[in-house]
Design a protein around this motif. Sequence first.
Motif, mmCIF file in Angstrom:
data_model
loop_
_atom_site.group_PDB
_atom_site.id
_atom_site.type_symbol
_atom_site.label_atom_id
_atom_site.label_comp_id
_atom_site.label_asym_id
_atom_site.label_seq_id
_atom_site.Cartn_x
_atom_site.Cartn_y
_atom_site.Cartn_z
ATOM 1 N N ARG A 236 3.558 11.649 -3.255
ATOM 2 C CA ARG A 236 2.455 11.050 -2.511
ATOM 3 C C ARG A 236 1.134 11.750 -2.838
ATOM 4 O O ARG A 236 0.101 11.094 -3.024
ATOM 5 C CB ARG A 236 2.735 11.103 -1.008
ATOM 6 C CG ARG A 236 1.722 10.314 -0.171
ATOM 7 C CD ARG A 236 2.098 10.320 1.310
ATOM 8 N NE ARG A 236 3.371 9.643 1.526
ATOM 9 C CZ ARG A 236 3.513 8.323 1.627
ATOM 10 N NH1 ARG A 236 2.445 7.545 1.522
ATOM 11 N NH2 ARG A 236 4.701 7.803 1.831
ATOM 12 N N GLU B 160 -4.140 -0.673 -3.500
ATOM 13 C CA GLU B 160 -5.102 0.281 -2.953
ATOM 14 C C GLU B 160 -6.478 0.141 -3.604
ATOM 15 O O GLU B 160 -7.512 0.315 -2.954
ATOM 16 C CB GLU B 160 -4.588 1.709 -3.135
ATOM 17 C CG GLU B 160 -3.359 2.066 -2.312
ATOM 18 C CD GLU B 160 -3.686 2.384 -0.864
ATOM 19 O OE1 GLU B 160 -4.883 2.335 -0.496
ATOM 20 O OE2 GLU B 160 -2.759 2.683 -0.098
ATOM 21 N N ALA C 224 1.455 -0.667 -5.565
ATOM 22 C CA ALA C 224 0.705 0.014 -4.507
ATOM 23 C C ALA C 224 -0.646 0.521 -5.017
ATOM 24 O O ALA C 224 -1.665 0.420 -4.324
ATOM 25 C CB ALA C 224 1.522 1.175 -3.947
ATOM 26 N N ARG D 129 0.843 -1.188 0.000
ATOM 27 C CA ARG D 129 0.000 0.000 0.000
ATOM 28 C C ARG D 129 0.883 1.245 0.000
ATOM 29 O O ARG D 129 2.085 1.177 0.283
ATOM 30 C CB ARG D 129 -0.904 0.031 1.234
ATOM 31 C CG ARG D 129 -1.853 -1.169 1.342
ATOM 32 C CD ARG D 129 -2.919 -1.127 0.250
ATOM 33 N NE ARG D 129 -3.917 -2.171 0.434
ATOM 34 C CZ ARG D 129 -3.835 -3.391 -0.071
ATOM 35 N NH1 ARG D 129 -2.759 -3.724 -0.794
ATOM 36 N NH2 ARG D 129 -4.786 -4.273 0.123
ATOM 37 N N LEU D 130 0.290 2.390 -0.270
ATOM 38 C CA LEU D 130 1.062 3.641 -0.281
ATOM 39 C C LEU D 130 1.713 3.908 1.070
ATOM 40 O O LEU D 130 2.805 4.458 1.138
ATOM 41 C CB LEU D 130 0.165 4.825 -0.652
ATOM 42 C CG LEU D 130 -0.163 5.041 -2.132
ATOM 43 C CD1 LEU D 130 -0.868 6.374 -2.305
ATOM 44 C CD2 LEU D 130 1.075 4.978 -3.002
ATOM 45 N N ARG D 131 1.041 3.519 2.136
ATOM 46 C CA ARG D 131 1.604 3.762 3.469
ATOM 47 C C ARG D 131 2.899 2.974 3.685
ATOM 48 O O ARG D 131 3.671 3.287 4.600
ATOM 49 C CB ARG D 131 0.597 3.382 4.555
ATOM 50 C CG ARG D 131 0.226 1.901 4.589
ATOM 51 C CD ARG D 131 -0.683 1.576 5.768
ATOM 52 N NE ARG D 131 -1.084 0.184 5.747
ATOM 53 C CZ ARG D 131 -2.170 -0.289 5.145
ATOM 54 N NH1 ARG D 131 -2.969 0.557 4.519
ATOM 55 N NH2 ARG D 131 -2.462 -1.581 5.161
ATOM 56 N N ASP D 132 3.130 1.953 2.880
ATOM 57 C CA ASP D 132 4.341 1.141 3.001
ATOM 58 C C ASP D 132 5.525 1.762 2.265
ATOM 59 O O ASP D 132 6.637 1.243 2.338
ATOM 60 C CB ASP D 132 4.102 -0.271 2.443
ATOM 61 C CG ASP D 132 2.965 -0.985 3.155
ATOM 62 O OD1 ASP D 132 2.867 -0.841 4.389
ATOM 63 O OD2 ASP D 132 2.166 -1.676 2.483
ATOM 64 N N GLU E 171 14.044 7.058 6.959
ATOM 65 C CA GLU E 171 12.760 6.357 7.029
ATOM 66 C C GLU E 171 12.836 5.002 6.334
ATOM 67 O O GLU E 171 12.318 3.996 6.841
ATOM 68 C CB GLU E 171 11.655 7.208 6.396
ATOM 69 C CG GLU E 171 10.281 6.573 6.488
ATOM 70 C CD GLU E 171 9.196 7.408 5.847
ATOM 71 O OE1 GLU E 171 8.121 6.849 5.555
ATOM 72 O OE2 GLU E 171 9.431 8.617 5.608
ATOM 73 N N LYS F 40 6.485 14.422 -0.514
ATOM 74 C CA LYS F 40 5.123 14.927 -0.379
ATOM 75 C C LYS F 40 4.460 15.133 -1.736
ATOM 76 O O LYS F 40 3.271 14.868 -1.913
ATOM 77 C CB LYS F 40 5.133 16.246 0.403
ATOM 78 C CG LYS F 40 5.475 16.095 1.877
ATOM 79 C CD LYS F 40 5.421 17.440 2.585
ATOM 80 C CE LYS F 40 5.751 17.300 4.076
ATOM 81 N NZ LYS F 40 5.719 18.599 4.786
ATOM 82 N N GLN G 116 -2.144 10.009 -4.445
ATOM 83 C CA GLN G 116 -3.425 10.055 -3.735
ATOM 84 C C GLN G 116 -4.510 10.675 -4.604
ATOM 85 O O GLN G 116 -5.682 10.273 -4.529
ATOM 86 C CB GLN G 116 -3.258 10.831 -2.424
ATOM 87 C CG GLN G 116 -2.472 10.050 -1.368
ATOM 88 C CD GLN G 116 -2.140 10.871 -0.137
ATOM 89 O OE1 GLN G 116 -2.106 12.108 -0.193
ATOM 90 N NE2 GLN G 116 -1.884 10.206 0.971
ATOM 91 N N THR H 168 8.104 5.023 1.118
ATOM 92 C CA THR H 168 8.690 6.307 1.500
ATOM 93 C C THR H 168 8.719 7.187 0.260
ATOM 94 O O THR H 168 9.447 6.904 -0.690
ATOM 95 C CB THR H 168 10.108 6.112 2.056
ATOM 96 O OG1 THR H 168 10.045 5.258 3.213
ATOM 97 C CG2 THR H 168 10.727 7.444 2.439
ATOM 98 N N ARG I 280 12.319 1.514 8.344
ATOM 99 C CA ARG I 280 11.251 0.601 7.938
ATOM 100 C C ARG I 280 11.776 -0.816 7.757
ATOM 101 O O ARG I 280 11.177 -1.788 8.221
ATOM 102 C CB ARG I 280 10.629 1.075 6.622
ATOM 103 C CG ARG I 280 9.587 2.165 6.732
ATOM 104 C CD ARG I 280 9.088 2.507 5.344
ATOM 105 N NE ARG I 280 8.140 3.596 5.329
ATOM 106 C CZ ARG I 280 6.832 3.479 5.509
ATOM 107 N NH1 ARG I 280 6.312 2.283 5.730
ATOM 108 N NH2 ARG I 280 6.043 4.540 5.456
#
Length: 326
Positions: free
Chosen positions: A97, A144, A140, A86-89, A258, A94, A101, A91, A262
């Motif tokens: 992302r 999603e 991703a 998923r996108l949350r996985d 990050e 902004k 989204q 890095t 992770r």
Amino acid sequence: MLAASADHVKALVRAHAAGDEEGFYAVALQMAAKAARQGHNRLAAELRDLIDRAKAEQVPQVGPTPVIRPKGELAELVTAEYPQVRLRDMTLSKTVRAALQRILHEQRQRARLESYGFEPIHRVLLVGPPGTGKSMTGAALAGELGLPLFTVRLDGLISRFMGETAAKLRIIFEATKKTRAVYLFDEFDAIGAERTAANDVGEARRILNSFLLFLDETRPESPVIAATNHPQLLDRALFRRFDSVIAYDLPDRGQAKEVLRRRLQMMDTTEVDWSAAESHSAGLSHAELVRAAESAAKDAILRGEEAVSTAALIAALNERASARRE
């Protein structure tokens, strides 16, 4: 007016018979939009309210998720998977992302956009250095949206089917109209090179022209993602054919930290000096940072330890940097 209404009724019946809930609501929203355009605002509002309430009251279907597999000739041209990422996985910057989204939001609201005569973003070009997450982005987006990911390795496709590539591309693009999925065209520069290049040949021009034609005919329910490490090689005409062009960069120090954290989340990193590790991450891609973290973790595990040291992590990062320079 009667013919249009009849078409809507037939479309509703077909969607219901096929169990296509999304298609059913899309037609209903089209009817609401038409009513609004004709001045029947109360009817339009009632229809939209009914649709919203019906969606809110939907009972989730219990049972296995149907698995779509490519068949026939298509099975030779694509690899299929159901990604869990998923996108949350990931890095991401902004900017990147937010762009992704936006794609997801428009895809999830596809029926509503289409009821007003608009299409969601569905032709996307990802550009940037190797290892920065472009292919993972395709996975991703599929994850999603709950769609399968069909990946096309264009360099392999061309070398394997030289002289037949345009015909094979037609098969893939025809599949986008029949099987809803995310279609990822990796190594896109294999066919996207400048048509005016001095070393260009007739076959390459035919492949590129065919791709442009097929891309223009794609439907919004199947996002087409093209990824390239070499945007400077692409024909300028390609950029205009995509709804969104997203540029990926090497991670900055904060993003590098990050990525490392992770990948090392299963290890003890309480003693790691992250500032020192960050200072050795410059110039490394997301993929290279992941490999460095894995190397440091495996070394610790094989020594019978659970903690990763700063020295071990820095050594792994320096090793990746040396490999990049060679």
